[in-house]
Scaffold this motif. Structure first.
Motif, mmCIF file in Angstrom:
data_model
loop_
_atom_site.group_PDB
_atom_site.id
_atom_site.type_symbol
_atom_site.label_atom_id
_atom_site.label_comp_id
_atom_site.label_asym_id
_atom_site.label_seq_id
_atom_site.Cartn_x
_atom_site.Cartn_y
_atom_site.Cartn_z
ATOM 1 N N PHE A 1 -7.891 -1.147 7.254
ATOM 2 C CA PHE A 1 -6.607 -1.717 7.675
ATOM 3 C C PHE A 1 -5.658 -0.568 7.980
ATOM 4 C CE2 PHE A 1 -2.257 -3.023 6.331
ATOM 5 C CZ PHE A 1 -2.009 -3.950 7.333
ATOM 6 N N GLY A 2 -5.153 -0.562 9.208
ATOM 7 C CA GLY A 2 -4.231 0.497 9.592
ATOM 8 C C GLY A 2 -3.027 -0.057 10.317
ATOM 9 N N TRP A 3 -1.901 0.634 10.178
ATOM 10 C CA TRP A 3 -0.629 0.168 10.727
ATOM 11 C C TRP A 3 0.045 1.314 11.474
ATOM 12 C CZ3 TRP A 3 2.081 -4.586 9.672
ATOM 13 C CH2 TRP A 3 3.441 -4.602 10.055
ATOM 14 N N ALA A 4 0.670 0.984 12.598
ATOM 15 C CA ALA A 4 1.468 1.966 13.340
ATOM 16 C C ALA A 4 2.818 1.336 13.664
ATOM 17 C CB ALA A 4 0.765 2.392 14.619
ATOM 18 N N LEU B 1 0.823 -1.207 0.000
ATOM 19 C CA LEU B 1 0.000 0.000 0.000
ATOM 20 C C LEU B 1 0.862 1.264 0.000
ATOM 21 C CD1 LEU B 1 -2.724 -1.198 2.509
ATOM 22 C CD2 LEU B 1 -3.082 -0.672 0.086
ATOM 23 N N ILE B 2 1.945 1.244 0.757
ATOM 24 C CA ILE B 2 2.855 2.403 0.763
ATOM 25 C C ILE B 2 3.476 2.586 -0.619
ATOM 26 C CG2 ILE B 2 5.022 3.293 1.697
ATOM 27 C CD1 ILE B 2 4.268 1.889 4.334
ATOM 28 N N ALA B 3 3.893 1.473 -1.213
ATOM 29 C CA ALA B 3 4.506 1.537 -2.550
ATOM 30 C C ALA B 3 3.513 2.028 -3.599
ATOM 31 C CB ALA B 3 5.044 0.166 -2.924
ATOM 32 N N ALA B 4 2.215 1.797 -3.342
ATOM 33 C CA ALA B 4 1.171 2.227 -4.281
ATOM 34 C C ALA B 4 0.691 3.641 -3.978
ATOM 35 C CB ALA B 4 0.003 1.247 -4.210
ATOM 36 N N ASP B 5 1.501 4.406 -3.247
ATOM 37 C CA ASP B 5 1.208 5.803 -2.931
ATOM 38 C C ASP B 5 -0.071 5.938 -2.099
ATOM 39 O OD1 ASP B 5 1.824 8.490 -2.908
ATOM 40 O OD2 ASP B 5 0.676 8.932 -4.723
ATOM 41 N N LYS B 6 -0.190 5.045 -1.080
ATOM 42 C CA LYS B 6 -1.313 5.128 -0.150
ATOM 43 C C LYS B 6 -0.758 5.182 1.275
ATOM 44 C CE LYS B 6 -4.378 2.740 -3.365
ATOM 45 N NZ LYS B 6 -5.161 1.522 -3.675
ATOM 46 N N PRO B 7 -0.004 6.253 1.575
ATOM 47 C CA PRO B 7 0.659 6.342 2.886
ATOM 48 C C PRO B 7 -0.303 6.480 4.057
ATOM 49 C CG PRO B 7 0.798 8.434 1.734
ATOM 50 C CD PRO B 7 0.222 7.452 0.748
ATOM 51 N N GLN B 8 -1.575 6.786 3.769
ATOM 52 C CA GLN B 8 -2.535 6.952 4.857
ATOM 53 C C GLN B 8 -2.771 5.653 5.630
ATOM 54 O OE1 GLN B 8 -3.112 7.153 1.595
ATOM 55 N NE2 GLN B 8 -5.218 6.642 1.028
ATOM 56 N N VAL B 9 -2.284 4.541 5.106
ATOM 57 C CA VAL B 9 -2.393 3.282 5.831
ATOM 58 C C VAL B 9 -1.632 3.358 7.155
ATOM 59 C CG1 VAL B 9 -0.384 2.190 4.729
ATOM 60 C CG2 VAL B 9 -2.229 0.769 5.642
ATOM 61 N N ILE B 10 -0.592 4.186 7.211
ATOM 62 C CA ILE B 10 0.166 4.378 8.451
ATOM 63 C C ILE B 10 -0.507 5.463 9.278
ATOM 64 C CG2 ILE B 10 2.383 5.004 9.458
ATOM 65 C CD1 ILE B 10 2.581 2.441 7.959
ATOM 66 N N GLY C 1 0.411 6.059 12.645
ATOM 67 C CA GLY C 1 1.240 6.487 13.759
ATOM 68 C C GLY C 1 2.645 5.929 13.658
ATOM 69 N N ASP C 2 3.632 6.748 14.044
ATOM 70 C CA ASP C 2 5.018 6.276 14.044
ATOM 71 C C ASP C 2 5.309 5.360 15.226
ATOM 72 O OD1 ASP C 2 5.587 7.761 11.775
ATOM 73 O OD2 ASP C 2 6.148 9.536 12.941
ATOM 74 N N LYS D 1 9.665 -2.673 8.811
ATOM 75 C CA LYS D 1 10.722 -3.628 8.509
ATOM 76 C C LYS D 1 10.769 -4.716 9.581
ATOM 77 C CE LYS D 1 13.637 -0.174 6.216
ATOM 78 N NZ LYS D 1 14.934 0.546 6.232
ATOM 79 N N PRO D 2 11.166 -5.940 9.210
ATOM 80 C CA PRO D 2 11.284 -7.005 10.213
ATOM 81 C C PRO D 2 12.173 -6.573 11.372
ATOM 82 C CG PRO D 2 11.494 -7.909 8.003
ATOM 83 C CD PRO D 2 11.483 -6.418 7.841
ATOM 84 N N GLY D 3 11.736 -6.870 12.568
ATOM 85 C CA GLY D 3 12.487 -6.492 13.760
ATOM 86 C C GLY D 3 12.058 -5.183 14.375
ATOM 87 N N GLU D 4 11.246 -4.397 13.662
ATOM 88 C CA GLU D 4 10.759 -3.120 14.195
ATOM 89 C C GLU D 4 9.400 -3.311 14.865
ATOM 90 O OE1 GLU D 4 12.873 -0.004 11.082
ATOM 91 O OE2 GLU D 4 10.784 -0.591 10.736
ATOM 92 N N ALA D 5 9.198 -2.554 15.943
ATOM 93 C CA ALA D 5 7.938 -2.658 16.677
ATOM 94 C C ALA D 5 6.778 -2.168 15.808
ATOM 95 C CB ALA D 5 8.015 -1.831 17.957
ATOM 96 N N TYR D 6 5.650 -2.857 15.915
ATOM 97 C CA TYR D 6 4.487 -2.473 15.102
ATOM 98 C C TYR D 6 3.198 -2.856 15.810
ATOM 99 C CZ TYR D 6 3.837 -7.400 13.972
ATOM 100 O OH TYR D 6 3.615 -8.756 14.083
ATOM 101 N N TYR D 7 2.126 -2.281 15.295
ATOM 102 C CA TYR D 7 0.758 -2.626 15.682
ATOM 103 C C TYR D 7 -0.083 -2.479 14.423
ATOM 104 C CZ TYR D 7 -4.041 -1.613 17.338
ATOM 105 O OH TYR D 7 -5.400 -1.592 17.519
ATOM 106 N N TYR D 8 -1.034 -3.387 14.209
ATOM 107 C CA TYR D 8 -1.990 -3.164 13.113
ATOM 108 C C TYR D 8 -3.393 -3.541 13.563
ATOM 109 C CZ TYR D 8 -1.891 -8.207 11.781
ATOM 110 O OH TYR D 8 -1.994 -9.574 11.766
ATOM 111 N N ARG D 9 -4.332 -2.961 12.855
ATOM 112 C CA ARG D 9 -5.746 -3.149 13.175
ATOM 113 C C ARG D 9 -6.535 -3.369 11.897
ATOM 114 N NH1 ARG D 9 -8.233 2.043 15.690
ATOM 115 N NH2 ARG D 9 -6.523 1.638 17.143
ATOM 116 N N ILE D 10 -7.347 -4.398 11.915
ATOM 117 C CA ILE D 10 -8.320 -4.647 10.856
ATOM 118 C C ILE D 10 -9.687 -4.495 11.501
ATOM 119 C CG2 ILE D 10 -9.124 -6.237 9.075
ATOM 120 C CD1 ILE D 10 -6.490 -7.841 9.640
ATOM 121 N N GLN D 11 -10.469 -3.562 11.007
ATOM 122 C CA GLN D 11 -11.761 -3.309 11.638
ATOM 123 C C GLN D 11 -12.854 -3.179 10.593
ATOM 124 O OE1 GLN D 11 -12.341 -0.929 15.385
ATOM 125 N NE2 GLN D 11 -13.116 0.588 13.944
#
Length: 332
Positions: free
Chosen positions: A273-276, A193-202, A204-205, A280-290
């Motif tokens: 679908f949202g991601w915070a 999604l980021i590669a497809a120019d849809k950065p709104q998926v993120i 929160g840092d 990259k592998p090894g980095e802290a993350y959270y995602y939500r599918i609602q």
């Protein structure tokens, strides 16, 4: 005990496998209860209408039910057959691996009384096969499976799996990643999604430190975040559905198919679908599918981003609330 617990096979007679899931599970529950003595049954058989049925927890703690370490070999096999009656091969494998990790934590932390694979416990609520409602729970650290049956229908949420370590990095289990699919499918989708120019998926840092629904008995929709499925391409929506199917697919195919059909009927395009956090592998993350009826959350933040929690909740159907209402109203 630890070796025995981790080597138990999930088995169910072939004739029972041909039955619809609720009937099959009722048979397995009856057989499990029949193996117990009165003292064991007092722990393993509780009222369906009691408060304990919704008292679910995935954290390490003392909990109700009959723990594996208080069962005989035959009773453990009967308990595993109960799980076999409702879970998919994938779901059963994840359970076995999570129990293996509990034994590994006992060795790493040198706290065998606290991290004990023998503490995973089974409870049957009500009378197996009662059309008015009955259920069972299998629960322990990083596992909570809550099944309810009423009027020929099945509810499987709350459904929780956790993995610590998220990836075993040394020793004989090196490379084991119990929740690899829940993580890899989501990371692939957010990257696409980021590669497809849809950065709104993120959204929160910095990810939250834990899934937000936590151990709440009742959950409601959280703040809308990320991107709607309606704003995705067909390929991206298919990837989202594949990720959702990893959660519904913890259960037998006929149960999973019913749940997926309900999710789709409520509107695929309404699912977000949202991601915070890092991607990259090894980095802290959270995602939500609602979606309109459900929420799925995953977080990998604790223990230097090597401790995964992944939960599936239903806004109206947790603990079978929806199917119990339908049965009482006659709308089934």
């Amino acid at each position: 005990m630890k070796t025995l617990l981790l080597c138990v096979f999930f088995t169910l007679p072939l004739f029972a496998r041909e039955l619809p899931s609720p009937a099959m599970t009722a048979i397995a529950a009856e057989k499990f209860l029949a193996t117990l003595d009165p003292a064991q049954k007092a722990k393993a058989a509780l009222p369906f209408t009691g408060d304990e049925r919704e008292n679910f927890h995935f954290t390490p703690r003392d909990r109700a039910g009959l723990p594996f370490k208080e069962m005989t070999d035959a009773q453990r096999e009967a308990a595993m057959s109960l799980l076999d009656s409702a879970l998919s091969e994938k779901g059963k494998l994840k359970i076995s691996q999570i129990m293996t990790l509990e034994g590994l934590l006992a060795e790493i932390e040198k706290r065998p009384d606290y991290r004990d694979p023998g503490k995973y416990a089974v409870i049957v609520f009500g009378t197996p096969g009662d059309p008015k409602g009955w259920g069972w729970r299998f629960e322990g650290h990083h596992l909570s499976f809550n099944l309810t049956f009423a009027g020929g229908k099945t509810s499987v949420t709350p459904s929780f799996l956790g993995s610590n370590p998220g990836e075993v990095r040394e020793g004989k289990h090196k490379g084991l990643r119990v929740l690899a699919a829940e993580e890899d499918l989501a990371r692939a989708l957010v990257t696409t999604l980021i590669a497809a120019d849809k950065p709104q998926v993120i959204f929160g840092d910095k990810p939250p430190s834990e899934i937000i629904t936590a151990e709440n008995r009742v959950v409601t929709a959280l703040e809308p975040v990320g991107i709607l499925a309606s704003d995705m391409t067909e390929t991206q929506r298919d990837a989202l559905l594949t990720l959702i199917a990893e959660y519904t697919g913890r259960y037998r195919s006929e149960v999973a198919a019913t749940d997926m059909a309900q999710i789709k009927a409520a509107g695929i395009d309404k699912i977000r679908f949202g991601w915070a956090g890092g991607t990259k592998p090894g980095e802290a993350y959270y995602y939500r599918i609602q979606g309109p009826t459900f929420i799925m959350e995953a977080a990998n933040v604790q223990n230097n981003a090597n401790h995964v929690h992944a939960a599936w909740r239903n806004f109206t159907g947790d603990f079978g609330r929806d199917i119990l209402r339908e049965h009482l109203s006659g709308d089934h």
